[in-house]
Design a protein around this motif. Structure first.
Motif, PDB file in Angstrom:
ATOM      1  N   GLY A 129      22.684 -15.571   1.270  1.00  0.00           N
ATOM      2  CA  GLY A 129      22.984 -16.588   2.267  1.00  0.00           C
ATOM      3  C   GLY A 129      21.916 -17.637   2.492  1.00  0.00           C
ATOM      4  N   ALA A 130      21.332 -17.620   3.720  1.00  0.00           N
ATOM      5  CA  ALA A 130      20.366 -18.645   4.119  1.00  0.00           C
ATOM      6  C   ALA A 130      19.131 -18.633   3.237  1.00  0.00           C
ATOM      7  CB  ALA A 130      19.970 -18.451   5.579  1.00  0.00           C
ATOM      8  N   ASP A 131      18.764 -17.457   2.702  1.00  0.00           N
ATOM      9  CA  ASP A 131      17.598 -17.401   1.822  1.00  0.00           C
ATOM     10  C   ASP A 131      17.838 -18.191   0.540  1.00  0.00           C
ATOM     11  OD1 ASP A 131      16.161 -15.829   3.570  1.00  0.00           O
ATOM     12  OD2 ASP A 131      16.914 -13.964   2.724  1.00  0.00           O
ATOM     13  N   ILE A 132      19.087 -18.167   0.047  1.00  0.00           N
ATOM     14  CA  ILE A 132      19.415 -18.968  -1.143  1.00  0.00           C
ATOM     15  C   ILE A 132      19.236 -20.451  -0.833  1.00  0.00           C
ATOM     16  CG2 ILE A 132      21.279 -19.690  -2.677  1.00  0.00           C
ATOM     17  CD1 ILE A 132      22.366 -16.898  -2.624  1.00  0.00           C
ATOM     18  N   ALA A 133      19.743 -20.886   0.321  1.00  0.00           N
ATOM     19  CA  ALA A 133      19.630 -22.292   0.706  1.00  0.00           C
ATOM     20  C   ALA A 133      18.167 -22.704   0.841  1.00  0.00           C
ATOM     21  CB  ALA A 133      20.372 -22.546   2.009  1.00  0.00           C
ATOM     22  N   GLN A 134      17.340 -21.834   1.405  1.00  0.00           N
ATOM     23  CA  GLN A 134      15.935 -22.132   1.567  1.00  0.00           C
ATOM     24  C   GLN A 134      15.241 -22.287   0.217  1.00  0.00           C
ATOM     25  OE1 GLN A 134      14.244 -22.881   4.249  1.00  0.00           O
ATOM     26  NE2 GLN A 134      12.280 -23.059   3.156  1.00  0.00           N
ATOM     27  N   ASN A 135      15.542 -21.394  -0.718  1.00  0.00           N
ATOM     28  CA  ASN A 135      14.925 -21.471  -2.036  1.00  0.00           C
ATOM     29  C   ASN A 135      15.403 -22.687  -2.822  1.00  0.00           C
ATOM     30  OD1 ASN A 135      13.192 -18.907  -3.104  1.00  0.00           O
ATOM     31  ND2 ASN A 135      14.546 -18.347  -1.412  1.00  0.00           N
ATOM     32  N   ILE A 136      16.680 -23.036  -2.656  1.00  0.00           N
ATOM     33  CA  ILE A 136      17.181 -24.259  -3.292  1.00  0.00           C
ATOM     34  C   ILE A 136      16.404 -25.461  -2.782  1.00  0.00           C
ATOM     35  CG2 ILE A 136      19.147 -25.847  -3.435  1.00  0.00           C
ATOM     36  CD1 ILE A 136      20.983 -23.399  -3.412  1.00  0.00           C
ATOM     37  N   SER A 137      16.185 -25.507  -1.474  1.00  0.00           N
ATOM     38  CA  SER A 137      15.477 -26.623  -0.866  1.00  0.00           C
ATOM     39  C   SER A 137      14.062 -26.737  -1.422  1.00  0.00           C
ATOM     40  CB  SER A 137      15.433 -26.444   0.656  1.00  0.00           C
ATOM     41  OG  SER A 137      14.706 -27.487   1.264  1.00  0.00           O
ATOM     42  N   GLU A 138      13.379 -25.618  -1.555  1.00  0.00           N
ATOM     43  CA  GLU A 138      12.003 -25.642  -2.033  1.00  0.00           C
ATOM     44  C   GLU A 138      11.914 -25.975  -3.517  1.00  0.00           C
ATOM     45  OE1 GLU A 138      10.536 -21.819  -1.012  1.00  0.00           O
ATOM     46  OE2 GLU A 138      10.421 -22.244   1.156  1.00  0.00           O
ATOM     47  N   SER A 139      12.952 -25.603  -4.303  1.00  0.00           N
ATOM     48  CA  SER A 139      12.898 -25.758  -5.759  1.00  0.00           C
ATOM     49  C   SER A 139      13.514 -27.057  -6.256  1.00  0.00           C
ATOM     50  CB  SER A 139      13.622 -24.581  -6.434  1.00  0.00           C
ATOM     51  OG  SER A 139      13.064 -23.344  -6.034  1.00  0.00           O
ATOM     52  N   LEU A 140      14.163 -27.809  -5.377  1.00  0.00           N
ATOM     53  CA  LEU A 140      14.890 -29.003  -5.803  1.00  0.00           C
ATOM     54  C   LEU A 140      13.948 -29.994  -6.477  1.00  0.00           C
ATOM     55  CD1 LEU A 140      17.869 -29.985  -5.532  1.00  0.00           C
ATOM     56  CD2 LEU A 140      17.112 -31.332  -3.563  1.00  0.00           C
ATOM     57  N   ASP A 141      14.273 -30.409  -7.697  1.00  0.00           N
ATOM     58  CA  ASP A 141      13.454 -31.347  -8.481  1.00  0.00           C
ATOM     59  C   ASP A 141      13.989 -32.762  -8.279  1.00  0.00           C
ATOM     60  OD1 ASP A 141      11.880 -32.702 -10.271  1.00  0.00           O
ATOM     61  OD2 ASP A 141      12.824 -31.838 -12.067  1.00  0.00           O
ATOM     62  N   VAL A 142      13.512 -33.422  -7.234  1.00  0.00           N
ATOM     63  CA  VAL A 142      14.022 -34.751  -6.901  1.00  0.00           C
ATOM     64  C   VAL A 142      13.643 -35.758  -7.979  1.00  0.00           C
ATOM     65  CG1 VAL A 142      13.975 -36.608  -5.196  1.00  0.00           C
ATOM     66  CG2 VAL A 142      13.946 -34.229  -4.441  1.00  0.00           C
ATOM     67  N   GLU A 143      12.447 -35.651  -8.514  1.00  0.00           N
ATOM     68  CA  GLU A 143      12.035 -36.574  -9.572  1.00  0.00           C
ATOM     69  C   GLU A 143      12.955 -36.473 -10.775  1.00  0.00           C
ATOM     70  OE1 GLU A 143       8.353 -36.974 -12.717  1.00  0.00           O
ATOM     71  OE2 GLU A 143       7.828 -36.617 -10.608  1.00  0.00           O
ATOM     72  N   GLY A 144      13.296 -35.271 -11.166  1.00  0.00           N
ATOM     73  CA  GLY A 144      14.205 -35.084 -12.302  1.00  0.00           C
ATOM     74  C   GLY A 144      15.590 -35.640 -12.027  1.00  0.00           C
ATOM     75  N   ILE A 145      16.040 -35.520 -10.788  1.00  0.00           N
ATOM     76  CA  ILE A 145      17.356 -36.045 -10.410  1.00  0.00           C
ATOM     77  C   ILE A 145      17.373 -37.568 -10.549  1.00  0.00           C
ATOM     78  CG2 ILE A 145      18.908 -36.381  -8.442  1.00  0.00           C
ATOM     79  CD1 ILE A 145      17.970 -33.552  -7.501  1.00  0.00           C
ATOM     80  N   ILE A 146      16.327 -38.237 -10.056  1.00  0.00           N
ATOM     81  CA  ILE A 146      16.242 -39.692 -10.174  1.00  0.00           C
ATOM     82  C   ILE A 146      16.164 -40.101 -11.640  1.00  0.00           C
ATOM     83  CG2 ILE A 146      14.880 -41.734  -9.597  1.00  0.00           C
ATOM     84  CD1 ILE A 146      16.325 -40.444  -7.205  1.00  0.00           C
ATOM     85  N   ARG A 147      15.405 -39.347 -12.423  1.00  0.00           N
ATOM     86  CA  ARG A 147      15.255 -39.670 -13.848  1.00  0.00           C
ATOM     87  C   ARG A 147      16.615 -39.636 -14.559  1.00  0.00           C
ATOM     88  NH1 ARG A 147      11.951 -35.968 -14.979  1.00  0.00           N
ATOM     89  NH2 ARG A 147      10.074 -37.215 -14.568  1.00  0.00           N
ATOM     90  N   GLU A 148      17.401 -38.627 -14.298  1.00  0.00           N
ATOM     91  CA  GLU A 148      18.715 -38.505 -14.948  1.00  0.00           C
ATOM     92  C   GLU A 148      19.684 -39.567 -14.439  1.00  0.00           C
ATOM     93  OE1 GLU A 148      20.272 -34.582 -14.623  1.00  0.00           O
ATOM     94  OE2 GLU A 148      18.524 -33.622 -15.528  1.00  0.00           O
ATOM     95  N   ALA A 149      19.642 -39.852 -13.146  1.00  0.00           N
ATOM     96  CA  ALA A 149      20.586 -40.808 -12.559  1.00  0.00           C
ATOM     97  C   ALA A 149      20.330 -42.230 -13.045  1.00  0.00           C
ATOM     98  CB  ALA A 149      20.506 -40.758 -11.041  1.00  0.00           C
ATOM     99  N   ALA A 150      19.060 -42.557 -13.329  1.00  0.00           N
ATOM    100  CA  ALA A 150      18.684 -43.954 -13.593  1.00  0.00           C
ATOM    101  C   ALA A 150      18.726 -44.340 -15.062  1.00  0.00           C
ATOM    102  CB  ALA A 150      17.282 -44.214 -13.042  1.00  0.00           C
ATOM    103  N   VAL A 151      19.176 -43.452 -15.930  1.00  0.00           N
ATOM    104  CA  VAL A 151      19.121 -43.708 -17.373  1.00  0.00           C
ATOM    105  C   VAL A 151      19.774 -45.034 -17.745  1.00  0.00           C
ATOM    106  CG1 VAL A 151      19.995 -42.935 -19.605  1.00  0.00           C
ATOM    107  CG2 VAL A 151      18.914 -41.297 -18.050  1.00  0.00           C
ATOM    108  N   SER A 152      20.919 -45.362 -17.166  1.00  0.00           N
ATOM    109  CA  SER A 152      21.693 -46.536 -17.589  1.00  0.00           C
ATOM    110  C   SER A 152      21.575 -47.714 -16.636  1.00  0.00           C
ATOM    111  CB  SER A 152      23.183 -46.153 -17.731  1.00  0.00           C
ATOM    112  OG  SER A 152      23.345 -45.110 -18.667  1.00  0.00           O
ATOM    113  N   TRP A 153      20.723 -47.642 -15.648  1.00  0.00           N
ATOM    114  CA  TRP A 153      20.637 -48.735 -14.679  1.00  0.00           C
ATOM    115  C   TRP A 153      20.026 -49.979 -15.303  1.00  0.00           C
ATOM    116  CZ3 TRP A 153      18.225 -45.913  -9.835  1.00  0.00           C
ATOM    117  CH2 TRP A 153      19.129 -44.970  -9.365  1.00  0.00           C
ATOM    118  N   ASP A 154      20.614 -51.135 -14.974  1.00  0.00           N
ATOM    119  CA  ASP A 154      20.084 -52.425 -15.393  1.00  0.00           C
ATOM    120  C   ASP A 154      19.981 -53.300 -14.150  1.00  0.00           C
ATOM    121  OD1 ASP A 154      20.270 -55.339 -16.198  1.00  0.00           O
ATOM    122  OD2 ASP A 154      20.176 -54.440 -18.195  1.00  0.00           O
ATOM    123  N   GLY A 155      18.757 -53.667 -13.808  1.00  0.00           N
ATOM    124  CA  GLY A 155      18.584 -54.506 -12.630  1.00  0.00           C
ATOM    125  C   GLY A 155      17.177 -54.421 -12.100  1.00  0.00           C
ATOM    126  N   GLY A 156      16.986 -54.986 -10.922  1.00  0.00           N
ATOM    127  CA  GLY A 156      15.701 -54.903 -10.237  1.00  0.00           C
ATOM    128  C   GLY A 156      15.886 -54.119  -8.961  1.00  0.00           C
TER     129      GLY A 156
END
Length: 557
Positions: A129-156
């Motif tokens: 339960g809540a322990d899973i949510a807590q560990n997800i929060s601590e382990s979330l790789d935000v930098e990796g998420i942005i890296r994958e999302a921005a692959v095709s972006w064109d702009g400023g």
């Protein structure tokens, strides 16, 4: 509330006086008290003016680590391509703005990262339960998420966001087109587009505030730990020079010096235009945002005059012709005359008003100081940029002619704006630019309308090509004429009709070379040169010319 911000501080101050402990428990007393704050001042140069257009944008979920808030200073040129990508993943996106598109794109990868972590903790550990949510929060790789999302972006883009678990992030495009700055101390991590507000609000020195490097992402975890990494490889810098000329706050240390330098660059050509007759020339500025450049111009004029005075005195001394009358003559005459000729209502900023209101606003936004110019004087007014020419024709020149100068010179610190911008400032309609209108009129004068049709046909022929294969055919419209010819035609186009003034009108634009000399570190000049920093810029230009030729008011991206 008449003034909600002032009322808020009054309430807080009163509570702190009553109870000193209150200052440490703001979060318990106000629902808007928080440790994470995200806001955005958006100039509506296009789009709607309703509350749904305001940043930040929200993406909601029952899972804290799937909630997402996004705000930013940006434009994306390949919004349709990114929406098609979302559809290919099985989504049904809201075709609203590029903000919505980026929100859903980042949100998709956030969901993916969350779900993978959830499955791993559920299947490979004893967490519940809540322990899973807590560990997800601590382990979330935000930098990796942005890296994958921005692959095709064109702009400023300069973008900031918050994940529902309390993680924050901020990132900047790999070309450094849009500005972004941050500071870190023992109490706060703060990020903003511009440097000066961070220095003022947090009482920091110049060295305390740092630039977010192109292609970099700052991730701040809920516990206050932060990292800086690259989500895209940085490229050759193409920082937007229009930010320095006009949009950014002029009290930044470097921007202030650059705007003065832009004004100084105007000194030599302006002296030639007035035949060096400083005794019968008044220098001023219009609009208020051009004041710093005006200071730079008058400072340069005085430097030049001081040099002339010194040289004349030294020569007379050598020739033994120096006397009191000569010294008095040199000191009293030939100095630049500076006056506050025009006044602008600062509440009415016509550049950022909606198209339907702009013409009416332009006619009422200025007034003049009567008696500031003598009959027979030349009047030089420094402007920071001349984009559409609407305000010049409908207001500025019309009211300046009431002073009866023999010559009016409007000197722009920016070169001729010839091409659309699609990376943040948002000037997308080619036919609205006075420089483009002037070039078209010159083509008509030459009976060379076939050139316009040929450029249109070339644009249509390449419309379906990949963006990286597009060429700038619109340059052919301008290549036929010199910058001076186009400026002269602009002078004709913005001159008020039949208002009884028969003096000479000159519209002068800064040269590209002088611009780069004054602002050497910001080489993003595509609206002047047509040299776009990303493939998407050429697609926007291509569509903008097609829209112009087909008499369409649709946006080009």
């Amino acid at each position: 509330m008449d003034n909600p911000l002032a009322d808020f501080f009054i309430i807080v101050a009163e509570e702190v006086v009553k109870n000193p402990e209150f200052a440490r428990t703001v979060k318990e007393n106000f629902n808007f008290g928080a440790e994470i704050l995200l806001g955005h001042l958006r100039y509506g140069t296009s789009g709607g003016y309703h509350i749904h257009s305001c940043h930040p944008y929200f993406r909601r979920s029952n899972w804290p680590t799937k909630n997402l808030v996004l705000a930013g200073n940006f434009n994306i040129t390949n919004n349709q391509e990114l929406n098609d990508q979302l559809i290919s993943w099985g989504q049904h996106p809201i075709f609203d703005t590029d903000t919505q598109t980026l929100l859903e794109g980042i949100g998709f990868h956030l969901d993916q990262a969350h779900d993978e972590l959830y499955r791993n903790y559920r299947d490979r550990s004893e967490l519940q339960g809540a322990d899973i949510a807590q560990n997800i929060s601590e382990s979330l790789d935000v930098e990796g998420i942005i890296r994958e999302a921005a692959v095709s972006w064109d702009g400023g883009y300069s973008i900031a966001g918050i994940v529902g678990n309390g993680d924050c992030f901020a990132f900047r495009d790999p070309l450094g087109i849009r500005p972004f700055h941050y500071l870190v101390d023992d109490e706060v991590i703060a990020i903003a587009s511009e440097r000066a507000p961070l220095m003022t609000v947090f009482e920091k020195s110049l060295d305390d505030v740092h630039e977010v490097e192109p292609g970099s992402v700052i991730v701040i975890k809920k516990n206050g730990d932060y990292t800086i990494g690259n989500f895209k490889e940085p490229q050759e810098r193409k920082s937007c020079v229009f930010e320095r000329i006009y949009f950014s706050r002029g009290n930044d240390y470097d921007i202030y010096r650059e705007r003065k330098a832009l004004g100084a660059e105007l000194a030599h050509p302006l002296l030639e235009m007035i035949d060096n007759d400083l005794d019968h020339t008044v220098f001023s500025f219009i609009p208020n945002t051009a004041e710093t450049a005006y200071v730079g111009l008058t400072e340069e004029l005085r430097k030049r005059r001081r040099k002339e005075v010194v040289e004349s005195i030294m020569k007379a001394h050598t020739e033994d012709t120096l006397d009191n009358d000569m010294v008095g003559e040199l000191i009293m005459y030939g100095w630049p005359r500076a006056e506050k000729v025009a006044h602008k209502d600062i509440k009415l900023r016509t550049f950022i008003s909606q198209e339907s209101d702009r013409n009416q606003m332009a006619a009422h936004v200025y007034d003049i100081s009567y008696g500031s110019v003598h009959p027979g004087d030349s009047l030089v007014c420094v402007d920071d940029s001349i984009v559409r020419g609407t305000t010049l024709k409908n207001s500025v020149i019309r009211i300046l002619t009431r002073l009866k100068p023999k010559k009016i010179i409007i000197a722009s610190t920016a070169p001729q704006i010839r091409y659309p911008d699609c990376y943040g400032i948002d000037m997308s309609q080619l036919g609205k630019f006075i420089a483009f209108q002037a070039a078209i009129e010159l083509i008509k004068d030459d009976h060379a309308e076939d050139l316009v049709r040929e450029v249109y046909q070339d644009c249509v022929a390449q419309a379906d090509k990949p963006a990286d294969q597009l060429e700038n055919y619109v340059k052919r419209i301008y290549d036929r004429f010199s910058a001076e010819q186009i400026s002269q035609k602009i002078s004709e186009l913005v001159r008020p009709a039949e208002n009884g003034w028969d003096g000479e009108l000159i519209i002068y634009y800064q040269t590209i070379e002088a611009l780069h000399h004054a602002v050497p570190d910001h080489l993003g000049d595509w609206y002047f040169t047509g040299n776009y920093p990303t493939p998407g810029g050429y697609r926007v230009l291509n569509q903008a010319f097609i829209n112009y030729y087909e008499d369409s008011d649709l946006r080009s991206y």
